[in-house]
Design an enzyme around this catalytic site. Structure first.
Site, PDB file in Angstrom:
ATOM      1  N   HIS A 125       0.811  -1.215   0.000  1.00 23.12           N
ATOM      2  CA  HIS A 125       0.000   0.000   0.000  1.00 23.12           C
ATOM      3  C   HIS A 125       0.847   1.270   0.000  1.00 23.12           C
ATOM      4  O   HIS A 125       0.612   2.154  -0.820  1.00 23.12           O
ATOM      5  CB  HIS A 125      -1.053   0.024   1.101  1.00 23.12           C
ATOM      6  CG  HIS A 125      -2.023   1.131   0.822  1.00 23.12           C
ATOM      7  ND1 HIS A 125      -2.949   1.058  -0.194  1.00 23.12           N
ATOM      8  CD2 HIS A 125      -2.119   2.371   1.320  1.00 23.12           C
ATOM      9  CE1 HIS A 125      -3.590   2.207  -0.283  1.00 23.12           C
ATOM     10  NE2 HIS A 125      -3.108   3.026   0.616  1.00 23.12           N
ATOM     11  N   TYR A 152       1.511   4.940  -2.588  1.00 25.62           N
ATOM     12  CA  TYR A 152       1.758   6.326  -2.178  1.00 25.62           C
ATOM     13  C   TYR A 152       3.149   6.788  -2.601  1.00 25.62           C
ATOM     14  O   TYR A 152       3.354   7.975  -2.861  1.00 25.62           O
ATOM     15  CB  TYR A 152       1.509   6.508  -0.676  1.00 25.62           C
ATOM     16  CG  TYR A 152       0.033   6.694  -0.454  1.00 25.62           C
ATOM     17  CD1 TYR A 152      -0.530   7.948  -0.574  1.00 25.62           C
ATOM     18  CD2 TYR A 152      -0.799   5.611  -0.241  1.00 25.62           C
ATOM     19  CE1 TYR A 152      -1.890   8.127  -0.467  1.00 25.62           C
ATOM     20  CE2 TYR A 152      -2.163   5.766  -0.130  1.00 25.62           C
ATOM     21  CZ  TYR A 152      -2.708   7.028  -0.239  1.00 25.62           C
ATOM     22  OH  TYR A 152      -4.052   7.205  -0.151  1.00 25.62           O
ATOM     23  N   HIS A 185      -9.652   0.413 -11.103  1.00 25.46           N
ATOM     24  CA  HIS A 185      -9.311   1.404 -10.070  1.00 25.46           C
ATOM     25  C   HIS A 185      -7.848   1.841 -10.183  1.00 25.46           C
ATOM     26  O   HIS A 185      -7.549   3.029 -10.261  1.00 25.46           O
ATOM     27  CB  HIS A 185      -9.602   0.816  -8.681  1.00 25.46           C
ATOM     28  CG  HIS A 185      -8.940   1.554  -7.567  1.00 25.46           C
ATOM     29  ND1 HIS A 185      -9.351   2.800  -7.162  1.00 25.46           N
ATOM     30  CD2 HIS A 185      -7.880   1.241  -6.772  1.00 25.46           C
ATOM     31  CE1 HIS A 185      -8.574   3.225  -6.170  1.00 25.46           C
ATOM     32  NE2 HIS A 185      -7.679   2.286  -5.918  1.00 25.46           N
ATOM     33  N   PHE A 186      -6.930   0.847 -10.236  1.00 27.24           N
ATOM     34  CA  PHE A 186      -5.540   1.305 -10.223  1.00 27.24           C
ATOM     35  C   PHE A 186      -5.049   1.766 -11.603  1.00 27.24           C
ATOM     36  O   PHE A 186      -3.996   2.376 -11.699  1.00 27.24           O
ATOM     37  CB  PHE A 186      -4.575   0.332  -9.527  1.00 27.24           C
ATOM     38  CG  PHE A 186      -4.414  -1.037 -10.134  1.00 27.24           C
ATOM     39  CD1 PHE A 186      -3.753  -1.212 -11.328  1.00 27.24           C
ATOM     40  CD2 PHE A 186      -4.871  -2.154  -9.453  1.00 27.24           C
ATOM     41  CE1 PHE A 186      -3.584  -2.472 -11.868  1.00 27.24           C
ATOM     42  CE2 PHE A 186      -4.705  -3.427  -9.981  1.00 27.24           C
ATOM     43  CZ  PHE A 186      -4.064  -3.584 -11.195  1.00 27.24           C
ATOM     44  N   HIS A 187      -5.870   1.507 -12.645  1.00 27.35           N
ATOM     45  CA  HIS A 187      -5.522   2.150 -13.919  1.00 27.35           C
ATOM     46  C   HIS A 187      -5.968   3.612 -13.926  1.00 27.35           C
ATOM     47  O   HIS A 187      -5.483   4.406 -14.737  1.00 27.35           O
ATOM     48  CB  HIS A 187      -6.089   1.367 -15.102  1.00 27.35           C
ATOM     49  CG  HIS A 187      -5.201   0.209 -15.488  1.00 27.35           C
ATOM     50  ND1 HIS A 187      -5.224  -0.991 -14.827  1.00 27.35           N
ATOM     51  CD2 HIS A 187      -4.221   0.104 -16.428  1.00 27.35           C
ATOM     52  CE1 HIS A 187      -4.307  -1.802 -15.358  1.00 27.35           C
ATOM     53  NE2 HIS A 187      -3.687  -1.164 -16.320  1.00 27.35           N
ATOM     54  N   ARG A 194     -10.408 -10.492 -12.154  1.00 32.84           N
ATOM     55  CA  ARG A 194      -9.187  -9.859 -12.616  1.00 32.84           C
ATOM     56  C   ARG A 194      -8.134 -10.952 -12.801  1.00 32.84           C
ATOM     57  O   ARG A 194      -8.382 -12.104 -12.483  1.00 32.84           O
ATOM     58  CB  ARG A 194      -8.715  -8.801 -11.614  1.00 32.84           C
ATOM     59  CG  ARG A 194      -8.308  -9.370 -10.280  1.00 32.84           C
ATOM     60  CD  ARG A 194      -8.003  -8.292  -9.262  1.00 32.84           C
ATOM     61  NE  ARG A 194      -6.663  -7.736  -9.457  1.00 32.84           N
ATOM     62  CZ  ARG A 194      -5.923  -7.227  -8.449  1.00 32.84           C
ATOM     63  NH1 ARG A 194      -6.393  -7.208  -7.222  1.00 32.84           N
ATOM     64  NH2 ARG A 194      -4.739  -6.734  -8.685  1.00 32.84           N
ATOM     65  N   ARG A 195      -7.006 -10.597 -13.281  1.00 32.08           N
ATOM     66  CA  ARG A 195      -5.812 -11.442 -13.419  1.00 32.08           C
ATOM     67  C   ARG A 195      -5.935 -12.563 -14.449  1.00 32.08           C
ATOM     68  O   ARG A 195      -4.965 -12.914 -15.080  1.00 32.08           O
ATOM     69  CB  ARG A 195      -5.402 -12.090 -12.070  1.00 32.08           C
ATOM     70  CG  ARG A 195      -5.005 -11.109 -11.004  1.00 32.08           C
ATOM     71  CD  ARG A 195      -4.321 -11.840  -9.860  1.00 32.08           C
ATOM     72  NE  ARG A 195      -3.908 -10.935  -8.808  1.00 32.08           N
ATOM     73  CZ  ARG A 195      -4.583 -10.759  -7.676  1.00 32.08           C
ATOM     74  NH1 ARG A 195      -5.702 -11.430  -7.467  1.00 32.08           N
ATOM     75  NH2 ARG A 195      -4.145  -9.913  -6.766  1.00 32.08           N
TER      76      ARG A 195
END
Lengths: 45, 552
Positions: B222, B226, B373-375, B438-439
């Site tokens: 995590h 950041y 989300h993380f894209h 996913r994956r």
């Protein structure tokens, strides 16, 4: 570039931040709406 | 904030540029792998030469998530320190050492992945097992980054000693926060790699404690996001104001936001493990609460950015509630690309809150919503800000200029990226809510009504992915132009100044003992009991699995 004549030298604190206030509130509303949307889906399932 | 800017020597510029070269080579390779993934998942394309889907998935994640980001960030941060506090010859040599150690590690890991010996995805979850060279490669990347961190700490320390009583330049302070967070966080993954994975992959340990590896990974994983985001925040706080012709909104607010991000980015890894058995729900809840604390500095950042825009606009005479907004420099790619990045962080952040909401995580866990989300966060917010930085940093380093033509191409690149990512990420979010995993490789899962609803979204992802790849080719072209062919000249290194009447920054904000001490205390509070519990009460460890993916 941004520009319209000579920029004012007035202190930053003398300007109204009404637009910022509204923008931040709208941001909050978006976050809450998304969260409650997902929550409704979670409960419905 | 000290406004004095130092000039880079030729040796310095060369150092910062080598990090950029690795970044853009990674972008091309990793981006191609991403395109192939979306094409495979559309069901209309099969990989040639017997290439395994999970090999390209691992290359994509490792090259873009770990290599591109780390090289860009460390290179950019070295340049920020070089500009604000300077770098000595000895420090320059240490910086080169960090580069080479990281590069050797990257090449080791890359080769093992490319020959199919490490198809373990970028999370390298046990009990999937990779070739030992993969884990050694990762260890080298981490060690190289630690050399960079120590060099950065030393750079600020030397400056502080020479400028007694003065507050450190804001950007130097921010880099130090980011590297402190990186070192504290990467201790977790280094522990897992050195103590668990390497002996296990070499056959010295028969089994591995799976839950402990995953917990140590997410203790790192995590703050890793950041670590990507904070350099973007550095640009938003201290560089964008200069580009739009404004001033820094508040030095103190920026420093406080970074301190809060340091404190609340690490003791929160359990929100990635909310469906994980074996972790006490009370500790999951505590870490969920700590995760929500990160919303505070994020909203402080949003407020600060809007306020910078508004004050700058009003100072230039623009009226009305949003008059200042219309007049932002939309035709300047150094602003537009990071601005789209900021915009993407609104749905990205909102999605993040949903993901971390404890029980609600089950709605989206292991679905392609998370990929969507993380894209948005990493592959739009962070990457578009990095591109925005590259448009002035690269020519500044190579002694060239960002021409009007390259600026226009940059705007086109930003639009292509926005369109491609909107299509890809939105379809990923929706498919995720419909349960799409996913994956995984393309599969019809032996039919079924629910599965039938996914395919159109996967086709949309292939369309979005193809548009994004066009954006990548364009960005690499712009990079080559800025690095080798753009006209000679001087490109500004934009660092915003403080308001002339800004209040002094409280000294306590630079009390490293206090903030690092509080960070460690929070980590010990959030992790000590659950980790003891995991070690004491875990089920028997797992033997390695190198099949069906991993080393096959």
């Amino acid at each position: 570039m941004m520009g319209k004549g000579k920029p004012s030298q007035k202190s930053a604190s003398s300007f109204s931040l009404k637009g910022t206030f509204i923008a931040v509130m709208l941001l909050g509303v978006f976050i809450l709406a998304s969260w409650f949307g997902a929550y409704a889906l979670f409960i419905a399932r | 904030m000290s406004t004095k800017q130092l000039t880079f020597s030729k040796q310095e510029s060369t150092l910062y540029m080598v990090f950029m070269h690795v970044t853009f080579v990674s972008l091309l390779i990793g981006g191609l792998m991403g395109l192939l993934q979306t094409l495979v998942r559309s069901g209309k394309y099969t990989l040639p030469f017997n290439i395994d889907y999970y090999t390209i998935l691992t290359v994509h994640g490792v090259i873009l998530g770990l290599v591109l980001t780390t090289f860009f960030i460390i290179g950019f941060q070295f340049s920020l320190l070089g500009k604000t506090v300077g770098i000595s010859k000895k420090q320059l040599r240490a910086a080169w050492l960090s580069f080479w150690v990281m590069l050797v590690g990257t090449v080791m890991a890359a080769i093992t992945i490319l020959i199919g010996e490490a198809s373990v995805l970028f999370t390298f979850y046990a009990p999937l097992q990779a070739h030992p060279a993969f884990y050694f490669g990762l260890a080298f990347v981490i060690i190289g980054s630690w050399i960079a961190a120590i060099t950065n700490f030393r750079q600020l320390y030397v400056w502080k000693k020479a400028n007694k009583g003065q507050k450190s330049p804001l950007l130097a302070f921010m880099v130090t926060i980011n590297m402190a967070m990186w070192v504290i966080a990467s201790l977790g993954v280094a522990t897992a790699v050195l103590i668990q994975f390497i002996p296990w992959s070499l056959g010295y340990a028969e089994t591995i404690n799976v839950l402990l590896t995953r917990t140590l990974f997410w203790y790192f994983g995590h703050p890793l996001v950041y670590f990507w985001l904070l350099p973007a925040y550095m640009a938003w706080y201290a560089i964008i104001p200069k580009i739009i012709g404004g001033k820094l909104f508040s030095d103190s607010l920026a420093r406080l936001a970074f301190i809060l991000l340091l404190m609340f980015s690490i003791p929160v890894g359990f929100h990635h493990q909310l469906t994980e058995p074996g972790i006490d729900p009370t500790w999951k809840f505590i870490q969920v609460v700590l995760t929500f604390m990160v919303i505070i500095p994020s909203l402080m950042t949003a407020f600060s950015i809007f306020a910078t825009f508004e004050i700058t606009g009003r100072r230039k005479g623009y009226r009305g509630v949003f008059g200042w907004f219309r007049k932002l420099p939309w035709k300047d790619v150094r602003f537009l690309a990071p601005f789209i990045g900021m915009l993407a962080f609104i749905p990205g952040g909102a999605g993040g809150i949903i993901n971390a909401s404890h029980q609600m995580n089950s709605l989206i866990h292991n679905t392609i919503w998370v990929t969507g989300h993380f894209h948005l966060t990493a592959a739009t917010t962070v990457i578009l800000t990095f591109f925005g930085i590259a448009y002035w940093l690269i020519p500044h380093l190579t002694g060239r200029t960002l021409t009007a033509k390259l600026n226009r191409l940059g705007i086109l690149q930003t639009i292509i990226w926005t369109v491609g990512m909107t299509i890809m990420s939105t379809s990923m979010h929706i498919q995720g809510l419909l349960g799409g995993p996913r994956r995984s490789n393309f599969s019809e899962y032996a039919g079924g009504e629910q599965v039938a609803t996914w395919i159109n979204y996967q086709l949309a992802q292939a369309i979005g992915g193809s548009i994004l790849f066009i954006g990548i080719i364009l960005m690499v072209y712009i990079f080559i132009q800025l690095a080798f062919f753009a006209p000679r000249g001087h490109e500004e290194y934009p660092i915003a100044e403080e308001e002339s009447d800004a209040l002094p920054t409280p000294k306590v904000l630079e009390n490293w003992y206090l903030w690092v001490g509080l960070t460690i205390a929070l980590i010990l509070f959030a992790y000590t009991i659950p980790v003891i519990d995991i070690i004491k009460h875990s089920p028997p460890g797992s033997v390695p699995f190198s099949w069906p993916i991993g080393r096959s």
